[in-house]
Design a protein around this motif. Structure first.
Motif, PDB file in Angstrom:
ATOM      1  N   ARG A  45       0.842  -1.199   0.000  1.00 35.49           N
ATOM      2  CA  ARG A  45       0.000   0.000   0.000  1.00 35.49           C
ATOM      3  C   ARG A  45       0.875   1.246   0.000  1.00 35.49           C
ATOM      4  NH1 ARG A  45      -5.076   0.789   4.033  1.00 35.49           N
ATOM      5  NH2 ARG A  45      -5.278   3.016   3.806  1.00 35.49           N
ATOM      6  N   ARG A  46       0.482   2.246  -0.813  1.00 36.13           N
ATOM      7  CA  ARG A  46       1.218   3.511  -0.823  1.00 36.13           C
ATOM      8  C   ARG A  46       0.221   4.671  -0.893  1.00 36.13           C
ATOM      9  NH1 ARG A  46       1.236   1.599  -5.961  1.00 36.13           N
ATOM     10  NH2 ARG A  46       0.953   3.108  -7.643  1.00 36.13           N
ATOM     11  N   LEU A  47       0.562   5.735  -0.202  1.00 34.89           N
ATOM     12  CA  LEU A  47      -0.228   6.956  -0.206  1.00 34.89           C
ATOM     13  C   LEU A  47      -0.081   7.623  -1.564  1.00 34.89           C
ATOM     14  CD1 LEU A  47      -1.843   9.084   1.476  1.00 34.89           C
ATOM     15  CD2 LEU A  47       0.362  10.116   2.011  1.00 34.89           C
ATOM     16  N   LEU A  48      -1.176   8.100  -2.126  1.00 31.01           N
ATOM     17  CA  LEU A  48      -1.119   8.805  -3.413  1.00 31.01           C
ATOM     18  C   LEU A  48      -1.216  10.305  -3.196  1.00 31.01           C
ATOM     19  CD1 LEU A  48      -3.347   6.601  -5.750  1.00 31.01           C
ATOM     20  CD2 LEU A  48      -0.855   6.749  -5.680  1.00 31.01           C
ATOM     21  N   GLN A  49      -0.376  11.028  -3.923  1.00 35.30           N
ATOM     22  CA  GLN A  49      -0.372  12.480  -3.903  1.00 35.30           C
ATOM     23  C   GLN A  49      -0.306  12.987  -5.337  1.00 35.30           C
ATOM     24  OE1 GLN A  49       3.062  13.464  -1.544  1.00 35.30           O
ATOM     25  NE2 GLN A  49       2.125  12.785   0.354  1.00 35.30           N
ATOM     26  N   ARG A  50      -0.538  14.264  -5.497  1.00 31.39           N
ATOM     27  CA  ARG A  50      -0.466  14.886  -6.818  1.00 31.39           C
ATOM     28  C   ARG A  50       0.847  14.520  -7.515  1.00 31.39           C
ATOM     29  NH1 ARG A  50      -2.193  18.986 -10.087  1.00 31.39           N
ATOM     30  NH2 ARG A  50      -0.614  20.432 -10.867  1.00 31.39           N
ATOM     31  N   ARG A  51       0.757  14.208  -8.789  1.00 32.28           N
ATOM     32  CA  ARG A  51       1.871  13.850  -9.679  1.00 32.28           C
ATOM     33  C   ARG A  51       2.417  12.431  -9.473  1.00 32.28           C
ATOM     34  NH1 ARG A  51       4.100  19.537  -8.725  1.00 32.28           N
ATOM     35  NH2 ARG A  51       3.123  20.711 -10.398  1.00 32.28           N
ATOM     36  N   ASP A  52       1.842  11.656  -8.558  1.00 29.47           N
ATOM     37  CA  ASP A  52       2.273  10.263  -8.406  1.00 29.47           C
ATOM     38  C   ASP A  52       1.765   9.438  -9.584  1.00 29.47           C
ATOM     39  OD1 ASP A  52       3.575  10.677  -6.021  1.00 29.47           O
ATOM     40  OD2 ASP A  52       1.965   9.848  -4.774  1.00 29.47           O
ATOM     41  N   ASN A  53       2.519   8.407  -9.938  1.00 32.13           N
ATOM     42  CA  ASN A  53       2.109   7.486 -10.997  1.00 32.13           C
ATOM     43  C   ASN A  53       1.214   6.397 -10.429  1.00 32.13           C
ATOM     44  OD1 ASN A  53       3.579   8.666 -13.148  1.00 32.13           O
ATOM     45  ND2 ASN A  53       5.433   7.655 -12.464  1.00 32.13           N
ATOM     46  N   VAL A  54       0.299   5.903 -11.255  1.00 30.51           N
ATOM     47  CA  VAL A  54      -0.474   4.703 -10.951  1.00 30.51           C
ATOM     48  C   VAL A  54      -0.184   3.697 -12.054  1.00 30.51           C
ATOM     49  CG1 VAL A  54      -2.265   5.871  -9.623  1.00 30.51           C
ATOM     50  CG2 VAL A  54      -2.557   5.592 -12.064  1.00 30.51           C
ATOM     51  N   PHE A  55      -0.251   2.408 -11.717  1.00 30.62           N
ATOM     52  CA  PHE A  55       0.209   1.364 -12.609  1.00 30.62           C
ATOM     53  C   PHE A  55      -0.855   0.300 -12.845  1.00 30.62           C
ATOM     54  CE2 PHE A  55       3.775   3.078 -10.202  1.00 30.62           C
ATOM     55  CZ  PHE A  55       4.620   3.471 -11.216  1.00 30.62           C
ATOM     56  N   GLU A  56      -0.696  -0.412 -13.929  1.00 29.00           N
ATOM     57  CA  GLU A  56      -1.519  -1.586 -14.184  1.00 29.00           C
ATOM     58  C   GLU A  56      -1.353  -2.529 -12.993  1.00 29.00           C
ATOM     59  OE1 GLU A  56      -1.138  -5.349 -17.135  1.00 29.00           O
ATOM     60  OE2 GLU A  56      -0.952  -3.370 -18.062  1.00 29.00           O
ATOM     61  N   GLY A  57      -2.462  -3.070 -12.507  1.00 29.59           N
ATOM     62  CA  GLY A  57      -2.432  -3.950 -11.340  1.00 29.59           C
ATOM     63  C   GLY A  57      -2.737  -3.232 -10.042  1.00 29.59           C
ATOM     64  N   ASP A  58      -2.701  -1.899 -10.026  1.00 32.80           N
ATOM     65  CA  ASP A  58      -3.014  -1.141  -8.815  1.00 32.80           C
ATOM     66  C   ASP A  58      -4.513  -1.170  -8.532  1.00 32.80           C
ATOM     67  OD1 ASP A  58      -0.437  -0.359  -8.245  1.00 32.80           O
ATOM     68  OD2 ASP A  58      -0.675   1.695  -8.978  1.00 32.80           O
ATOM     69  N   THR A  59      -4.846  -1.242  -7.243  1.00 36.01           N
ATOM     70  CA  THR A  59      -6.204  -1.003  -6.780  1.00 36.01           C
ATOM     71  C   THR A  59      -6.188   0.358  -6.105  1.00 36.01           C
ATOM     72  OG1 THR A  59      -6.660  -3.350  -6.471  1.00 36.01           O
ATOM     73  CG2 THR A  59      -8.086  -1.800  -5.308  1.00 36.01           C
ATOM     74  N   LEU A  60      -6.999   1.275  -6.602  1.00 36.96           N
ATOM     75  CA  LEU A  60      -7.058   2.637  -6.077  1.00 36.96           C
ATOM     76  C   LEU A  60      -8.158   2.700  -5.034  1.00 36.96           C
ATOM     77  CD1 LEU A  60      -6.799   4.406  -9.536  1.00 36.96           C
ATOM     78  CD2 LEU A  60      -4.948   3.696  -8.006  1.00 36.96           C
ATOM     79  N   ILE A  61      -7.865   3.293  -3.888  1.00 34.43           N
ATOM     80  CA  ILE A  61      -8.790   3.314  -2.758  1.00 34.43           C
ATOM     81  C   ILE A  61      -8.930   4.739  -2.251  1.00 34.43           C
ATOM     82  CG2 ILE A  61      -9.199   2.477  -0.412  1.00 34.43           C
ATOM     83  CD1 ILE A  61      -7.369   0.079  -1.151  1.00 34.43           C
ATOM     84  N   THR A  62     -10.191   5.180  -2.099  1.00 33.96           N
ATOM     85  CA  THR A  62     -10.466   6.488  -1.499  1.00 33.96           C
ATOM     86  C   THR A  62     -11.236   6.271  -0.204  1.00 33.96           C
ATOM     87  OG1 THR A  62     -12.500   6.730  -2.776  1.00 33.96           O
ATOM     88  CG2 THR A  62     -10.518   7.720  -3.704  1.00 33.96           C
ATOM     89  N   GLY A  63     -10.887   7.025   0.820  1.00 35.70           N
ATOM     90  CA  GLY A  63     -11.576   6.950   2.100  1.00 35.70           C
ATOM     91  C   GLY A  63     -12.783   7.875   2.123  1.00 35.70           C
TER      92      GLY A  63
END
Length: 108
Positions: A45-63
């Motif tokens: 798990r990694r925290l996402l911030q502006r300008r971060d990359n997301v990759f194939e295989g990632d699950t994106l989660i919002t609280g």
């Protein structure tokens, strides 16, 4: 002719063996407000911030009270609402397979 030996050769071999998502992003974060994370295929798990990359295989989660906006590599915009989970299963340019696990999203 100079031979590659030692560390440089090791790094080249390692780079060729690494999965593509480590260097080929599916998109980039435009807005990350609140608790926004990505979980990769290895369950890291990694925290996402502006300008971060997301990759194939990632699950994106919002609280709760959070949202995420991405610009994908094909310039599509994806907005993920609060309390959502979206998996980017396959990303091949303009052909994308995404799974909405919970919540809601919109795309342009």
């Amino acid at each position: 002719m100079k031979r590659l030996t030692g560390l440089p050769l090791y790094l080249l071999v390692l780079a060729l063996l690494l999965p593509t998502p480590l260097w080929a992003a599916a998109g980039k974060v435009v807005i990350a407000a609140g608790d926004v994370f990505a979980v990769n295929a290895q369950n890291q798990r990694r925290l996402l911030q502006r300008r971060d990359n997301v990759f194939e295989g990632d699950t994106l989660i919002t609280g709760a009270n959070s949202n995420l906006q991405l610009r994908l590599e094909d310039n599509a915009i994806l907005a993920l609402r609060a309390n959502s989970q979206l998996r980017i299963s396959d990303y091949q340019g303009e052909q994308v397979v995404m799974e909405l696990l919970t919540g809601g999203f919109r795309t342009i």
